[in-house]
Design an enzyme around this catalytic site. Sequence first.
Site, PDB file in Angstrom:
ATOM      1  N   GLU A  63       0.895  -1.682   0.130  1.00  0.00           N
ATOM      2  CA  GLU A  63       0.362   0.172  -0.043  1.00  0.00           C
ATOM      3  C   GLU A  63       0.442   1.196  -0.119  1.00  0.00           C
ATOM      4  O   GLU A  63       2.115   1.012   0.282  1.00  0.00           O
ATOM      5  CB  GLU A  63      -0.931  -0.604   1.293  1.00  0.00           C
ATOM      6  CG  GLU A  63      -1.670  -1.488   1.073  1.00  0.00           C
ATOM      7  CD  GLU A  63      -2.912  -1.068   2.131  1.00  0.00           C
ATOM      8  OE1 GLU A  63      -3.247  -0.614   3.086  1.00  0.00           O
ATOM      9  OE2 GLU A  63      -3.942  -2.195   1.970  1.00  0.00           O
ATOM     10  N   ASN A  64      -0.080   2.508   0.051  1.00  0.00           N
ATOM     11  CA  ASN A  64       0.961   3.732  -0.164  1.00  0.00           C
ATOM     12  C   ASN A  64       0.422   4.678   0.646  1.00  0.00           C
ATOM     13  O   ASN A  64      -1.261   4.861   0.670  1.00  0.00           O
ATOM     14  CB  ASN A  64       1.334   4.160  -1.470  1.00  0.00           C
ATOM     15  CG  ASN A  64       2.268   4.972  -1.735  1.00  0.00           C
ATOM     16  OD1 ASN A  64       2.096   6.621  -1.650  1.00  0.00           O
ATOM     17  ND2 ASN A  64       3.245   5.397  -2.284  1.00  0.00           N
ATOM     18  N   CYS A  66      -0.412   7.264  -0.909  1.00  0.00           N
ATOM     19  CA  CYS A  66      -1.158   8.301  -1.189  1.00  0.00           C
ATOM     20  C   CYS A  66      -1.769   6.789  -2.204  1.00  0.00           C
ATOM     21  O   CYS A  66      -2.073   6.068  -2.481  1.00  0.00           O
ATOM     22  CB  CYS A  66      -0.374   8.648  -3.081  1.00  0.00           C
ATOM     23  SG  CYS A  66      -1.345   9.062  -4.050  1.00  0.00           S
ATOM     24  N   TYR A  67      -2.942   6.531  -1.130  1.00  0.00           N
ATOM     25  CA  TYR A  67      -3.700   5.384  -1.182  1.00  0.00           C
ATOM     26  C   TYR A  67      -4.329   4.684  -3.271  1.00  0.00           C
ATOM     27  O   TYR A  67      -3.948   3.475  -2.060  1.00  0.00           O
ATOM     28  CB  TYR A  67      -5.436   5.209  -0.261  1.00  0.00           C
ATOM     29  CG  TYR A  67      -5.095   5.865   1.453  1.00  0.00           C
ATOM     30  CD1 TYR A  67      -4.458   5.657   1.649  1.00  0.00           C
ATOM     31  CD2 TYR A  67      -6.251   6.268   1.280  1.00  0.00           C
ATOM     32  CE1 TYR A  67      -4.595   6.262   3.422  1.00  0.00           C
ATOM     33  CE2 TYR A  67      -7.125   6.519   3.565  1.00  0.00           C
ATOM     34  CZ  TYR A  67      -5.393   6.927   3.763  1.00  0.00           C
ATOM     35  OH  TYR A  67      -5.081   7.461   5.222  1.00  0.00           O
ATOM     36  N   CYS A  72      -2.392  -4.753  -4.986  1.00  0.00           N
ATOM     37  CA  CYS A  72      -2.517  -5.790  -4.919  1.00  0.00           C
ATOM     38  C   CYS A  72      -1.254  -7.157  -4.839  1.00  0.00           C
ATOM     39  O   CYS A  72      -0.675  -7.224  -6.011  1.00  0.00           O
ATOM     40  CB  CYS A  72      -3.867  -6.653  -5.779  1.00  0.00           C
ATOM     41  SG  CYS A  72      -5.323  -5.366  -5.353  1.00  0.00           S
ATOM     42  N   GLU A  74      -2.090  -9.651  -6.193  1.00  0.00           N
ATOM     43  CA  GLU A  74      -1.877 -10.789  -7.127  1.00  0.00           C
ATOM     44  C   GLU A  74      -0.620 -10.284  -8.249  1.00  0.00           C
ATOM     45  O   GLU A  74      -0.175 -10.529  -9.322  1.00  0.00           O
ATOM     46  CB  GLU A  74      -3.272 -11.365  -7.324  1.00  0.00           C
ATOM     47  CG  GLU A  74      -3.874 -12.099  -6.803  1.00  0.00           C
ATOM     48  CD  GLU A  74      -4.890 -11.134  -5.558  1.00  0.00           C
ATOM     49  OE1 GLU A  74      -4.317 -10.054  -4.857  1.00  0.00           O
ATOM     50  OE2 GLU A  74      -5.590 -11.624  -5.581  1.00  0.00           O
ATOM     51  N   CYS A 109      -7.337  -7.077 -10.952  1.00  0.00           N
ATOM     52  CA  CYS A 109      -6.369  -8.604 -10.358  1.00  0.00           C
ATOM     53  C   CYS A 109      -6.993  -9.780 -11.875  1.00  0.00           C
ATOM     54  O   CYS A 109      -6.002 -10.184 -12.432  1.00  0.00           O
ATOM     55  CB  CYS A 109      -5.663  -9.279  -9.012  1.00  0.00           C
ATOM     56  SG  CYS A 109      -5.104  -8.469  -8.395  1.00  0.00           S
TER      57      CYS A 109
HETATM   58  N1  THU Z   1      -6.427  -6.946  -2.135  1.00  0.00           N
HETATM   59  C1  THU Z   1      -4.615  -8.023  -2.948  1.00  0.00           C
HETATM   60  O1  THU Z   1      -4.259  -7.503  -2.355  1.00  0.00           O
HETATM   61  N2  THU Z   1      -5.594  -8.930  -3.605  1.00  0.00           N
HETATM   62  C2  THU Z   1      -7.203  -9.483  -2.993  1.00  0.00           C
HETATM   63  O2  THU Z   1      -7.510 -10.420  -3.425  1.00  0.00           O
HETATM   64  C3  THU Z   1      -8.048  -7.967  -2.872  1.00  0.00           C
HETATM   65  C4  THU Z   1      -6.842  -6.635  -2.324  1.00  0.00           C
HETATM   66  C5  THU Z   1      -5.449  -5.551  -1.163  1.00  0.00           C
HETATM   67  C6  THU Z   1      -5.465  -4.452  -1.525  1.00  0.00           C
HETATM   68  C7  THU Z   1      -5.113  -3.884  -0.562  1.00  0.00           C
HETATM   69  O3  THU Z   1      -3.869  -3.494  -0.526  1.00  0.00           O
HETATM   70  C8  THU Z   1      -5.829  -4.265   0.243  1.00  0.00           C
HETATM   71  O4  THU Z   1      -6.152  -5.922  -0.178  1.00  0.00           O
HETATM   72  C9  THU Z   1      -7.376  -4.132   1.327  1.00  0.00           C
HETATM   73  O5  THU Z   1      -8.524  -4.298  -0.193  1.00  0.00           O
END
Ligand code: THU
Length: 154
Positions: A63-64, A66-67, A72, A74, A109
Amino acid sequence: MDQVKLGREVMGNDSHLPQETVKKLIQNSQEAKKQAYCPYSKFRVGAALLTADNTVVTGCNVENACYNLGMCAERNTIAKAVSEGHRSFKAIAIASDMDDNFISPCGGCRQFLREFGSTWEVFLTKPDGSYQKMTVEELLPNSFGPEDLSAKKV
Ligand code: THU
């Protein structure tokens, strides 16, 4: 969709892969989850990707402040694998901390996975190691992909 999901909830193995390979891939995704950088959502996700030559590439969400720039697990994992020379994949396992639901990849993703084929396997897992096996096609039916760019046009 419920029906598909329930139908895919397995105790045995309906994968093309040996049960031991699936188990290890899920363990790898759980290990990768420990690296998750998610100070904002506190929602840890890990992924482990099995390439055609049986290399395992792992990744987590990053994450960052800067949301909207957060990545993700994947997508990070696919990007890592491609940048290391892999473009053909057998399966990906995804892990989160959710007890009640199998972690399911977001729409973006799903499209990222689909770039590299529709028939390979995606293991949506729970922390106890149980899983739902789906194909990319089941997660993203009737999809747009690289082949469409070379389809006949007017
Ligand atoms: N996120 C993933 O990395 N993969 C998923 O399949 C669903 C969501 C992450 C994005 C964000 O960092 C956090 O989970 C909440 O959404």
